[in-house]
Design an enzyme around this catalytic site. Structure first.
Site, PDB file in Angstrom:
ATOM      1  N   ASP A 133      45.585  38.231  35.778  1.00  0.00           N
ATOM      2  CA  ASP A 133      45.081  39.473  36.342  1.00  0.00           C
ATOM      3  C   ASP A 133      44.548  39.197  37.741  1.00  0.00           C
ATOM      4  O   ASP A 133      44.811  38.138  38.316  1.00  0.00           O
ATOM      5  CB  ASP A 133      44.042  40.133  35.424  1.00  0.00           C
ATOM      6  CG  ASP A 133      42.745  39.329  35.308  1.00  0.00           C
ATOM      7  OD1 ASP A 133      42.528  38.376  36.090  1.00  0.00           O
ATOM      8  OD2 ASP A 133      41.930  39.664  34.431  1.00  0.00           O
TER       9      ASP A 133
ATOM     10  N   ARG B  42      36.818  48.808  29.974  1.00  0.00           N
ATOM     11  CA  ARG B  42      36.266  48.192  31.186  1.00  0.00           C
ATOM     12  C   ARG B  42      36.622  49.047  32.401  1.00  0.00           C
ATOM     13  O   ARG B  42      37.790  49.142  32.789  1.00  0.00           O
ATOM     14  CB  ARG B  42      36.797  46.764  31.357  1.00  0.00           C
ATOM     15  CG  ARG B  42      36.291  46.106  32.642  1.00  0.00           C
ATOM     16  CD  ARG B  42      36.433  44.594  32.651  1.00  0.00           C
ATOM     17  NE  ARG B  42      37.794  44.131  32.739  1.00  0.00           N
ATOM     18  CZ  ARG B  42      38.142  42.858  32.968  1.00  0.00           C
ATOM     19  NH1 ARG B  42      37.196  41.928  33.116  1.00  0.00           N
ATOM     20  NH2 ARG B  42      39.400  42.496  33.013  1.00  0.00           N
TER      21      ARG B  42
END
Length: 512
Positions: free
Chosen positions: A434, A150
């Site tokens: 996150d 990602r």
């Protein structure tokens, strides 16, 4: 040879320069279009499916068939490209490792370059680590998780590199370096360059990614269609363009993912001027069974399977607490319920954040899939979702509480402090958090202040009250590295009159 010299070779730098020359200006134009569209939504208080792309939604087409190592994705483990965590993820038994250079990472230059080094070694199965204490980490014999990387979203720059006198585009740096060094090697090993694409807001942004893939494959002599991309539907405008996004990427598309926390953040951000009908209750009370979230996930599964793409479920962020078995037992039950709902709805797999959760998720999906690798045959033809369904935030049960406010401030400050210190995957209160965590926390506080939300105590949420809670939080967290900087940044992004689109933008200015 330094890590930077190993990764930023003259040939790799020239490849990045070509990407920026071809696509940098289009990236800038599309970011400007985001602001225009958000302003229109603020004026009208709504979004809708695009009339100009109705023909795409009604036409018969499907995305390219999946490569062999992406046909079964029942368990995906996510995490940063830090060396030990990479080895653990590859060894975890999950089908896929989402190697995260975005929200579970930070753009400290050592992380950007070090992550590419670790991915280089992971692709070649040479990655290993010996800690200062002498503990060794190596890949187990046999098959490891398929790597899906990602990159950063389109909105983030990379100031450590410049092209044509401007900071580089973080997404192009992350993608370009990984693709340049690993695409052919992955093909040689029977895999391919696979990606998760974050923070997209329109099919035009998907078209840009598709053109990047086409250019990169042509430049390096990689067959067209080798790249496979799974798009995170984690913004509210993207939810209205799922089919169009898959269509633009149809030669390279693999699926869509339901990125729940960023999606909630996007709802607040996009409709922050829309008044009480878009005010959310405590974060933890907004479950996936809330009507607007249920509509979003059902539309995602329906859209994916209609077009031959995989539907990937959301994150189980729990970290098992070996010192408190009761906490672990209760949390695992919630994880099992969540994954059971996803499997029953037709998702082809789901995310976990810790190796200990792989077996739980796999057991649930094994029970539904049986001998099948996925649920593409479950087309959910009965699903019909309207624009009003996607925007029905007002029907969300729950309220705002003092405990919720304190939790938002506490988690937001803790995570920002971790981020400033170079750790984008932070263990906070038995959860692996996150950047989406801090974003939803600070956005919710901003929303509550602007809408004079009343807490369960009878107190109205004001900037003064938030600053009182923030001061108490600073005392409770005394000694935490980067605490002062984190608290000041939280104050800025939660209470400033102008809503900052992403807290990582001002945060990036505070690091070397």
């Amino acid at each position: 040879m330094s890590d930077s010299d190993r990764i930023l070779t003259p040939e790799a730098h020239a490849f990045l320069a070509g990407l920026h020359s071809a696509f940098g200006a289009r990236r800038d134009e599309l970011l400007a279009k985001r602001a225009e569209r958000r302003a229109e939504a603020a004026r009208t208080g709504r979004l809708d499916f695009l009339s100009e792309t109705a023909e795409i939604r009604s036409a018969q087409w499907r995305v390219a068939p999946a490569p062999a190592d992406l046909t079964d994705r029942r368990v995906e483990i996510t995490g940063p490209t830090e060396r030990k965590m990479a080895i653990n993820a590859l060894n975890s038994g999950a089908k896929v490792w989402l190697a995260d250079l975005e929200d579970a990472n930070t753009p400290h230059w050592d992380n950007v370059v070090g992550g590419q080094v670790n991915l280089y070694d992971a692709v070649r199965e040479t990655i290993e680590l010996t800690t200062p204490e002498g503990k060794e980490y190596k890949l187990k014999p046999g098959k490891h998780a398929t790597i899906v990387m990602r990159p950063r979203g389109w909105h983030l720059d990379e100031r450590h590199l410049e092209f044509d006198g401007k900071p580089a585009v973080g997404a192009l740096v992350d993608f370009g370096l990984y693709f340049f060094h690993n695409a052919q090697e992955l093909l040689n090993r029977g895999s391919g360059p696979y990606f998760y694409l974050p923070k997209m807001e329109s099919h035009l942004e998907a078209r840009l990614w598709n053109d990047v893939f086409t250019h990169a494959q042509r430049e390096l002599g990689i067959p067209h269609g080798t790249v496979r991309a799974t798009v995170l539907i984690e913004t509210i405008p993207a939810a209205f363009e799922m089919e169009e996004i898959l269509y633009e990427l149809r030669d390279h598309a693999s699926g869509l993912n339901a990125g729940r926390w960023d999606y909630l953040f996007s709802v607040i951000k996009y409709f922050r001027d829309a008044g009480a009908s878009f005010v959310l209750p405590d974060r933890n009370s907004v479950t996936m069974t809330a009507p607007f979230m249920r509509s979003y996930t059902e539309l995602l599964v329906r859209t994916c399977h209609k077009r031959g793409a995989f539907a990937m479920g959301g994150m189980a962020a729990f970290i098992p607490n070996r010192r408190d078995p009761e906490v672990t037992t209760q949390a695992l039950a919630k994880v099992r319920d969540d994954k059971s709902r996803e499997a029953g709805d037709g998702f082809d797999g789901s995310w976990v954040a810790h190796p200990d959760l792989v077996s739980v998720c796999q057991e649930v999906f094994d029970g539904v899939l049986g001998s099948e690798p996925n649920q593409l045959g479950k087309t959910r033809d009965e699903v019909s979702v309207t624009a009003d369904d996607l925007l029905n935030v007002a029907a969300t049960p729950g309220g705002a509480s003092e405990a919720g406010l304190r939790a938002a401030v506490d988690v937001g400050v803790r995570y920002i402090a971790s981020w400033l210190g170079g750790n984008g995957a932070a263990a906070i209160h038995n959860l692996m958090e996150d950047a989406a965590t801090a974003e939803i926390s600070r956005a919710q506080v901003w929303q509550w202040v602007r809408n004079d939300v009343v807490l369960d105590t009878g107190a109205t949420v004001t900037a003064s009250l938030v600053r009182d809670v923030l001061a108490e939080t600073r005392k409770e967290l005394d000694g935490l590295p980067f605490l002062d900087e984190a608290a000041e940044l939280f104050d800025q992004v939660a209470l400033a009159d102008d809503f900052v689109d992403f807290l990582t933008l001002p945060a990036y200015e505070k690091i070397d």
